[in-house]
Write a protein that holds these residues in place. Structure first.
Motif, PDB file in Angstrom:
ATOM      1  N   ASP A  38      53.339  -1.511 -17.706  1.00 29.92           N
ATOM      2  CA  ASP A  38      54.537  -1.161 -16.935  1.00 29.92           C
ATOM      3  C   ASP A  38      55.762  -1.556 -17.766  1.00 29.92           C
ATOM      4  O   ASP A  38      55.648  -1.851 -18.945  1.00 29.92           O
ATOM      5  N   ASP A  39      56.894  -1.564 -17.111  1.00 30.97           N
ATOM      6  CA  ASP A  39      58.120  -1.835 -17.859  1.00 30.97           C
ATOM      7  C   ASP A  39      58.138  -3.227 -18.462  1.00 30.97           C
ATOM      8  O   ASP A  39      58.811  -3.481 -19.457  1.00 30.97           O
ATOM      9  N   ASN A  40      57.380  -4.138 -17.835  1.00 38.57           N
ATOM     10  CA  ASN A  40      57.490  -5.532 -18.270  1.00 38.57           C
ATOM     11  C   ASN A  40      56.302  -6.012 -19.092  1.00 38.57           C
ATOM     12  O   ASN A  40      56.396  -7.062 -19.725  1.00 38.57           O
ATOM     13  N   CYS A  41      55.210  -5.306 -19.028  1.00 32.34           N
ATOM     14  CA  CYS A  41      53.997  -5.803 -19.684  1.00 32.34           C
ATOM     15  C   CYS A  41      53.486  -4.820 -20.740  1.00 32.34           C
ATOM     16  O   CYS A  41      53.616  -3.603 -20.595  1.00 32.34           O
ATOM     17  N   TRP A  42      52.913  -5.367 -21.722  1.00 33.22           N
ATOM     18  CA  TRP A  42      52.318  -4.599 -22.818  1.00 33.22           C
ATOM     19  C   TRP A  42      50.877  -5.046 -22.896  1.00 33.22           C
ATOM     20  O   TRP A  42      50.586  -6.142 -23.334  1.00 33.22           O
ATOM     21  N   CYS A  43      49.970  -4.191 -22.427  1.00 36.37           N
ATOM     22  CA  CYS A  43      48.614  -4.670 -22.146  1.00 36.37           C
ATOM     23  C   CYS A  43      47.567  -4.247 -23.154  1.00 36.37           C
ATOM     24  O   CYS A  43      46.381  -4.416 -22.938  1.00 36.37           O
ATOM     25  N   GLU A  44      47.960  -3.658 -24.220  1.00 35.84           N
ATOM     26  CA  GLU A  44      46.968  -3.202 -25.182  1.00 35.84           C
ATOM     27  C   GLU A  44      46.166  -4.383 -25.724  1.00 35.84           C
ATOM     28  O   GLU A  44      46.738  -5.343 -26.247  1.00 35.84           O
ATOM     29  N   ASP A  45      44.847  -4.311 -25.584  1.00 35.92           N
ATOM     30  CA  ASP A  45      43.945  -5.351 -26.096  1.00 35.92           C
ATOM     31  C   ASP A  45      44.239  -6.725 -25.517  1.00 35.92           C
ATOM     32  O   ASP A  45      44.049  -7.736 -26.154  1.00 35.92           O
ATOM     33  N   SER A  51      66.867 -25.054 -26.320  1.00 37.86           N
ATOM     34  CA  SER A  51      66.888 -25.973 -25.195  1.00 37.86           C
ATOM     35  C   SER A  51      65.492 -26.187 -24.631  1.00 37.86           C
ATOM     36  O   SER A  51      65.014 -27.311 -24.518  1.00 37.86           O
ATOM     37  N   ARG A  52      64.816 -25.098 -24.312  1.00 40.62           N
ATOM     38  CA  ARG A  52      63.495 -25.216 -23.681  1.00 40.62           C
ATOM     39  C   ARG A  52      62.899 -23.822 -23.600  1.00 40.62           C
ATOM     40  O   ARG A  52      63.547 -22.847 -23.980  1.00 40.62           O
ATOM     41  N   VAL A  53      61.667 -23.773 -23.036  1.00 43.15           N
ATOM     42  CA  VAL A  53      61.038 -22.482 -22.775  1.00 43.15           C
ATOM     43  C   VAL A  53      60.888 -22.333 -21.271  1.00 43.15           C
ATOM     44  O   VAL A  53      60.364 -23.230 -20.601  1.00 43.15           O
ATOM     45  N   ASP A  54      61.378 -21.240 -20.751  1.00 41.61           N
ATOM     46  CA  ASP A  54      61.176 -20.941 -19.329  1.00 41.61           C
ATOM     47  C   ASP A  54      60.023 -19.965 -19.188  1.00 41.61           C
ATOM     48  O   ASP A  54      59.964 -18.961 -19.893  1.00 41.61           O
ATOM     49  N   THR A  55      59.109 -20.272 -18.297  1.00 43.29           N
ATOM     50  CA  THR A  55      58.015 -19.339 -18.013  1.00 43.29           C
ATOM     51  C   THR A  55      58.490 -18.361 -16.950  1.00 43.29           C
ATOM     52  O   THR A  55      58.910 -18.767 -15.863  1.00 43.29           O
ATOM     53  N   LEU A  56      58.417 -17.075 -17.262  1.00 40.15           N
ATOM     54  CA  LEU A  56      58.995 -16.083 -16.363  1.00 40.15           C
ATOM     55  C   LEU A  56      57.951 -15.499 -15.399  1.00 40.15           C
ATOM     56  O   LEU A  56      58.120 -15.560 -14.184  1.00 40.15           O
ATOM     57  N   TYR A  57      56.890 -14.975 -15.932  1.00 40.99           N
ATOM     58  CA  TYR A  57      55.852 -14.385 -15.052  1.00 40.99           C
ATOM     59  C   TYR A  57      54.594 -14.158 -15.871  1.00 40.99           C
ATOM     60  O   TYR A  57      54.590 -14.285 -17.096  1.00 40.99           O
ATOM     61  N   TYR A  58      53.530 -13.790 -15.145  1.00 45.34           N
ATOM     62  CA  TYR A  58      52.248 -13.542 -15.807  1.00 45.34           C
ATOM     63  C   TYR A  58      51.932 -12.054 -15.758  1.00 45.34           C
ATOM     64  O   TYR A  58      52.059 -11.421 -14.702  1.00 45.34           O
ATOM     65  N   CYS A  59      51.568 -11.514 -16.872  1.00 42.67           N
ATOM     66  CA  CYS A  59      51.138 -10.131 -16.927  1.00 42.67           C
ATOM     67  C   CYS A  59      49.611 -10.105 -16.797  1.00 42.67           C
ATOM     68  O   CYS A  59      48.894 -10.513 -17.725  1.00 42.67           O
ATOM     69  N   ASP A  60      49.185  -9.656 -15.659  1.00 40.97           N
ATOM     70  CA  ASP A  60      47.732  -9.624 -15.406  1.00 40.97           C
ATOM     71  C   ASP A  60      47.232  -8.220 -15.735  1.00 40.97           C
ATOM     72  O   ASP A  60      47.262  -7.324 -14.900  1.00 40.97           O
ATOM     73  N   ASN A  98      43.964  -9.284 -21.949  1.00 44.66           N
ATOM     74  CA  ASN A  98      43.515  -9.452 -20.574  1.00 44.66           C
ATOM     75  C   ASN A  98      44.664  -9.878 -19.681  1.00 44.66           C
ATOM     76  O   ASN A  98      44.678  -9.663 -18.481  1.00 44.66           O
ATOM     77  N   GLY A  99      45.563 -10.505 -20.288  1.00 45.64           N
ATOM     78  CA  GLY A  99      46.716 -10.992 -19.537  1.00 45.64           C
ATOM     79  C   GLY A  99      47.415 -12.083 -20.322  1.00 45.64           C
ATOM     80  O   GLY A  99      46.817 -12.699 -21.206  1.00 45.64           O
ATOM     81  N   TYR A 100      48.656 -12.286 -20.049  1.00 47.49           N
ATOM     82  CA  TYR A 100      49.390 -13.314 -20.804  1.00 47.49           C
ATOM     83  C   TYR A 100      50.631 -13.721 -20.028  1.00 47.49           C
ATOM     84  O   TYR A 100      51.100 -12.999 -19.137  1.00 47.49           O
ATOM     85  N   TRP A 101      51.117 -14.892 -20.367  1.00 53.00           N
ATOM     86  CA  TRP A 101      52.347 -15.400 -19.752  1.00 53.00           C
ATOM     87  C   TRP A 101      53.568 -14.920 -20.544  1.00 53.00           C
ATOM     88  O   TRP A 101      53.552 -14.955 -21.762  1.00 53.00           O
ATOM     89  N   VAL A 102      54.560 -14.473 -19.819  1.00 54.54           N
ATOM     90  CA  VAL A 102      55.821 -14.108 -20.469  1.00 54.54           C
ATOM     91  C   VAL A 102      56.755 -15.307 -20.376  1.00 54.54           C
ATOM     92  O   VAL A 102      56.993 -15.834 -19.272  1.00 54.54           O
TER      93      VAL A 102
END
Lengths: 352, 821
Positions: free
Chosen positions: A78-85, A60-69, A87-91
């Motif tokens: 944390d539970d929601n972000c995987w930050c190895e290598d 149907s579409r892509v929903d943008t949920l949050y940004y991992c800074d 800087n940040g990314y959109w989930v």
């Protein structure tokens, strides 16, 4: 020698998996409930039949949920972000919807006073009041997510037609009609008469009026007499959170098979409930909330869920259940147009 | 019950006229005649359909199944009596008949190779000339054994090769006859009804062919002496046993060993007789156990070995005692069981600071099912023309599935012992106990009338149920979610008259009246047979009859494989099932004794009961979880054309059959539909060829239309509810199915070949070896389809549906060896 012969015997013919196709004249499939329970919404779900070789969901579409800074959090995961290598990314979340869903239909419900209410399509509802698509099992406090390869309902978002004006409030004992038109399909019409709400009056055990049910013993509920109608008696022990409430662990007792009663049977305004016997011993008294429910239903709902489909076909080698395609309270397609009205009574249940 | 019959004016009239006829013709019972038995010289076994005639007269008869013959109303004079039968020497003897003389002859024929052309009248021709009923065929042991077999010869597999008889799959030896299901067939062993005549879920029949003398099969239009079923009749007649010496035979096949012993009963005060005992047992379980195939290791290092937890066995006993020339007692017994068993036992011990804990866990399955029958027959030759047979029997069938789960924990403290246990037993059972008493009188009134009459009293009890028991240290809890018991009684009177109006026209008129104790009515079944001999080689036949049935099976009609049959009597609130047969045919026996038959049949069915497959309204007050006693009223019809060409003698023998068949059933949820055993076109060829005197080959071919199945058409959401404290509904993705059984699997095709090498000798013991190869072309015959859904593993998205055929028999090679001693 014998084994050699047996091995030769086991040489089977070559069998390949083959695609099963179908050429089916598709019809609309309606699931419409006029819910008279306080705080609950009425809705119309509209789908179509699908081919065997048709994908079950479409993108149907892509929903943008949050940004991992990752930088501002110091690169910590944390539970929601995987930050190895990173800087940040959109989930983002890819949203799929059933291929069977019909979004562009015109749906109207009319009452016996001639008022017409338009139901509009609402997308991506995960919950309408307490109505949700449930793909979990709760066993002794454990919540188990069902395997989607078996139950295949996980990614189905609720996409229902609902009254968005807030004016549609179905009332007991009234007649309602349904009309659906959707491009490319036969029109559908339906009608029903909503049930009368029936109140649970009292709960008895050992002949006494009680507010606490003893497990492993039959008890009675009394309810209003109605001139017509049927209702489902059901119940549930509210176990609460297994992690924080130790008494929920290993609870048993109070469960029983839901059953139907005729509300117009004046001699049976009391109904005895025989709960399943719990054989497990309890070292201490355990008390739980126990919800008893009496759900009145119209004839359509009764035919669909209680009488059911006399599906005189079975094949243990099929991996899904079968149906001939039911149509209850509707003309022009499959599905149900039905109504319920419920009453609840909460008491305590005790194991000792 | 008898009183009920006597109250009925119809029955009173029958009894009155019956007595009147017997009194008025009493003198005829003792007129001058020649009667006796024709038997094999070596073994004393009766010879059926031997031709007995007086030279230079038209007086002649064929021997009955017991080998009995009678030539009546012979004018005084001197004659030569002749007895001929293909395969035996010709018997001739001078006799002299005086006024009121009856001569009794017990004739022995010696086995001898005689070309068919020398003995014009074969058994086939005798059957052709004498039998009035249509659709009847008798198979002797040679024919049963010579047909291609699955691992070992099987009478049901041979019958499945006849026109009009269909099978549901290679895995089933059940007989579907002209649109009738197996529960509509009366299967008898020496006259005793057998309720579940199968081993291993139907792959084998329970009948050990080594003990069989003859199989008498009626595909329809059967006479009034048979009743209680509306499909077909199969009566398996066991051998009587050797009256001269003790003989034996043993047979070792891939799955079982069989042994047969027979011999004479020592003569005592003029009494003589014979006995026969045979048995078999599968031994795959024993072989696997002996091979000690490791499966896993126990904690103590010992091995757990693979086990094959199934076997079947059966044995048959038959004994005959000739008290004198006119009285004979015959005892017949059959016992057969399938046994599936499994048990698992685990014990664990551990200790804590102040307690020793012993945990014992046991799990077991014990599932025996089978038949046990006993029968005693008294044959009384009242006069040469009047013979009575009184028969008393018991047939018991049961399956008894037991599943047990026991757990016991014992806590041993320093000052006390506490035991906590939980035993759960689950039991499903079906038991049938059939007690029958029957008397039949056959009276050859004159050269135009042969009257048969009698009564049958059948008392059957059914016990079908489920029992669940739970026991703990302080609670015992038993309940029965299903308990169906009924006791039925069928009291039947029947009579039939075989009338020879002329050499060309013969009639068989009969009726059968049955009182069924659960219904307040008497069921009348008229039966009519007409036969017209256009010439000595060509005959036309017509048969019509009504057939009632008082029991049914409560099995799911769509089940993929059937392990056992669940029998129950027709309930009080349901009419007896009824079928009407109409059969017309033309038969031709060529001068070379090749038999041709073309038959057209039409059958109607009513008051059939189709068990409901599920019970969706289990939440409705008063409804049960089980639907085993809930039925859809069903009706149906079938019709077809059958052609049979049968050659019974010569180096090349066998038969060719073609069947065109249509069967249609109707019930409320499915409408008119083809039952899943329906096959429109079927061609069967069974051929045996004697390559040499020592080597025989056989060939079997079956080609047929595929069986019907129900197609899946698409998908749709079906909905389920949850109305507990919360309210929600959830969709169940379901297949939309098309009309029932409107699709067909691919055509069925199978060729089997086999070879028998005879006259081997090992340490002085004669033996035969045989080989069989089934499905030599490895043709894929489809039993059913298995389905799977293609799923995208990343999204869970279904992308399609696939199916794969589940095959019937692949290429299978079997062999065996048979000893005679």
């Amino acid at each position: 020698m014998v084994f050699l012969l047996l091995m030769i015997s086991c040489i089977g013919v070559n069998r390949q998996w083959e695609e099963v196709d179908s050429d089916y004249d598709h019809v609309l499939n309606v699931f419409g409930i006029l819910n008279l329970d306080p705080g609950y919404s009425s809705f119309i779900g509209l789908y179509r039949t699908t081919n065997l070789n048709e994908v079950s969901q479409k993108f149907s579409r892509v929903d943008t949920l949050y940004y991992c800074d990752c930088e501002s959090d110091g690169g910590k995961e944390d539970d929601n972000c995987w930050c190895e290598d990173e800087n940040g990314y959109w989930v983002v979340d890819s949203i799929y919807e059933p291929a069977a869903i019909i979004k562009d239909a015109s749906i109207h419900i009319t009452d016996d006073l001639g008022q017409s209410f338009e139901f509009n399509f609402m997308e991506n509802l995960t919950r309408i009041d307490s109505l949700n698509i449930d793909t979990t099992l709760n066993i002794d406090g454990y919540v188990i997510e069902l395997d989607t390869t078996i139950f295949d309902t996980n990614n189905i978002r609720l996409n229902f037609y609902v009254d968005t004006t807030g004016y549609f409030k179905p009332e007991p004992g009234r007649e309602y009609g349904l009309s659906i038109t959707a491009p490319g399909y036969n029109s559908i019409s339906g009608n029903l008469k909503t049930p009368l709400r029936t109140k649970i009056n009292s709960v008895y055990q050992r002949g006494d009026l009680i507010d606490t049910v003893l497990v492993n013993e039959p008890f009675e509920i009394s309810y209003d007499y109605q001139e017509i109608g049927r209702a489902l008696v059901s119940g549930q022990v509210l176990l609460g959170d297994w992690w924080t409430d130790s008494t929920s662990s290993g609870w048993c007792g109070g469960e029983f098979d839901p059953f139907m009663v005729d509300l117009d049977d004046g001699d049976l305004y009391k109904q005895t409930i025989d709960p399943w016997i719990c054989l497990e011993q309890s070292e201490q008294d355990k008390v739980k909330d126990y919800v008893l429910r009496l759900t009145s239903m119209d004839n359509n709902y009764y035919d669909y869920f209680v009488v059911g489909e006399s599906g005189e076909y079975s094949n243990a080698l099929l991996n899904y259940p079968t149906t001939k395609g039911r149509s209850v309270g509707l003309e022009g397609g499959f599905g149900l147009f039905g109504s319920i009205a419920s009453d609840w009574k909460t008491v305590k249940i005790i194991r000792r | 019950m008898i009183a009920h019959f006597l109250k009925n004016s119809f029955f009173r009239q029958i009894i009155f006229y019956g007595v009147l006829i017997i009194i008025s013709t009493y003198n005829n019972l003792f007129s001058q005649s020649v009667n006796g038995f024709v038997r094999e010289s070596s073994s004393g076994e009766p010879i059926s359909y031997a031709n007995v005639f007086l030279s230079n007269t038209v007086l002649g008869a064929a021997t009955s199944r017991d080998g009995y013959f009678v030539l009546s109303d012979i004018p005084p004079g001197k004659y030569v009596i002749n007895v001929t039968m293909i395969g035996y020497s010709i018997f001739k003897e001078d006799i002299e008949i005086n006024d009121s003389t009856s001569i009794r002859l017990d004739i022995r024929l010696k086995e001898e190779v005689i070309e068919a052309s020398e003995v014009v009248v074969t058994a086939e021709r005798q059957k052709f000339e004498r039998a009035i009923e249509s659709s009847q065929i008798s198979l002797d042991l040679r024919e049963i054994n010579s047909a291609p077999a699955f691992i070992e010869p099987d009478v049901f597999r041979t019958l499945q090769m006849l026109p009009g008889v269909q099978s549901s799959s290679d895995f089933s030896s059940a007989l579907y006859v002209r649109g009738s299901t197996p529960d509509q067939n009366l299967i008898m062993l020496d006259g005793i009804a057998i309720y579940n005549p199968y081993h291993l879920g139907g792959i084998f029949s329970t009948f050990n062919t080594d003990a069989i003398k003859e199989a008498d099969f009626h595909a329809g239009g059967f006479p009034a002496r048979y009743g209680g079923r509306m499909g077909a009749i199969l009566n398996i007649i066991n051998r009587e046993g050797n009256v001269n010496e003790i003989k034996g035979a043993a047979n070792i096949s891939l799955i079982s060993s069989k042994i047969l012993l027979e011999g004479p009963i020592p003569k005592y005060k003029g009494m003589k007789g014979s006995w026969m005992i045979s048995g078999r047992r599968t031994y795959f379980d024993r072989i696997i156990k002996a091979l000690k195939i490791p499966l896993s290791k126990n904690e103590d290092g010992s091995n757990n070995y693979f086990e094959f937890p199934y076997y079947f066995y059966d044995y048959q006993i038959k004994a005959n005692l000739d008290i004198n020339a006119n009285h004979r007692l015959t005892y017949s017994r059959f016992y057969g069981d399938d046994v599936l068993y499994y048990d698992f036992d685990e014990t664990d011990n551990y200790s804590d600071s102040n307690v020793n804990v012993n945990q014992d866990f046991q799990f077991g399955i014990d599932w025996p099912w089978g038949n046990k029958t006993n029968g005693l027959t008294w044959r009384w030759i009242i006069s040469p023309e009047l013979i009575s047979k009184t028969f008393i029997s018991n047939s018991y069938y049961r399956f008894n599935f037991n599943l047990g789960f026991d757990q016991k924990n014992t806590y041993t403290y320093s000052d006390s012992v506490i035991a906590v246990f939980q035993n759960i037993d689950y039991n499903v059972f079906d038991k049938i106990n059939d007690n029958t008493i029957e008397t039949e009188i056959t009276w050859k009134a004159d050269d135009r009338h042969e009257i048969t009459g009698g009564f049958q009293f059948k008392d059957v009890s059914y016990d079908l149920g489920i029992g669940i028991g739970i026991e703990t240290q302080d609670t015992v809890f038993n309940f029965s979610p299903l308990g169906l018991k009924n006791k039925t009684r069928e009291t039947s009177l029947y009579a039939q008259d075989k009338i020879s109006y002329s050499d060309k026209l013969k009639l068989q008129l009969g009726f059968r009246a049955t009182d069924y104790n659960l219904h307040n009515k008497i069921y009348i079944d008229p039966r009519i047979g007409i036969k017209y001999h256009y010439n000595s080689d060509l005959a036309l036949k017509l048969n019509w009859g009504i057939y009632h049935q008082f029991l049914t099976t409560a099995n799911n009609q769509d089940e993929n494989l059937r392990l056992v049959e669940l029998w129950m009597g027709i309930p009080a609130d349901k009419d007896a099932s009824v079928s009407q047969h109409f059969i017309s045919g033309i038969e031709y026996m060529s001068p070379k004794n090749i038999f041709y038959r073309l038959e057209l049949y039409s059958k109607s069915f009513d008051n059939l009961l189709t068990v409901k497959q599920d019970n969706p309204n289990t939440i409705e007050e008063g409804s049960s979880d089980s639907t085993i006693n809930e039925f859809w009223d069903t009706k149906g019809n079938s019709w077809g054309v059958e052609f049979l060409l049968k050659k019974s003698s010569g180096k090349l023998n066998g038969w060719l059959g073609y069947t065109y068949a249509e069967a249609n059933y109707f019930n409320e949820p499915s409408g008119w539909h083809r039952p899943n055993f329906d096959r429109t076109h079927t061609i069967n060829i069974v051929a045996n060829y004697d390559l040499t005197s020592e080597i025989q080959t056989n060939f079997g071919l079956t080609m047929s239309s595929g069986n019907p199945y129900t197609k899946i058409m698409g998908r749709v959401y079906d909905w389920q509810q949850n109305l507990d404290s919360d309210t929600y509904w959830y969709p169940v993705d379901s297949y939309i199915i098309g009309e029932k059984n409107t699709e067909r699997y691919d055509d069925y095709f199978r060729i089997d070949i086999g070879m028998t090498r005879k006259k081997g000798n090992l340490f002085g013991v004669n033996y035969d070896t045989y080989w069989q190869i089934m499905n030599v072309t490895r043709h894929l015959n489809i039993l059913s389809y298995a389905y799977r859904t293609k799923i995208d593993p990343w999204t869970g998205n279904r992308t399609g549906v696939e199916r794969r055929a589940i095959p019937m028999f692949p290429l299978i090679v079997t062999f065996g060896i048979k000893f005679d001693f």
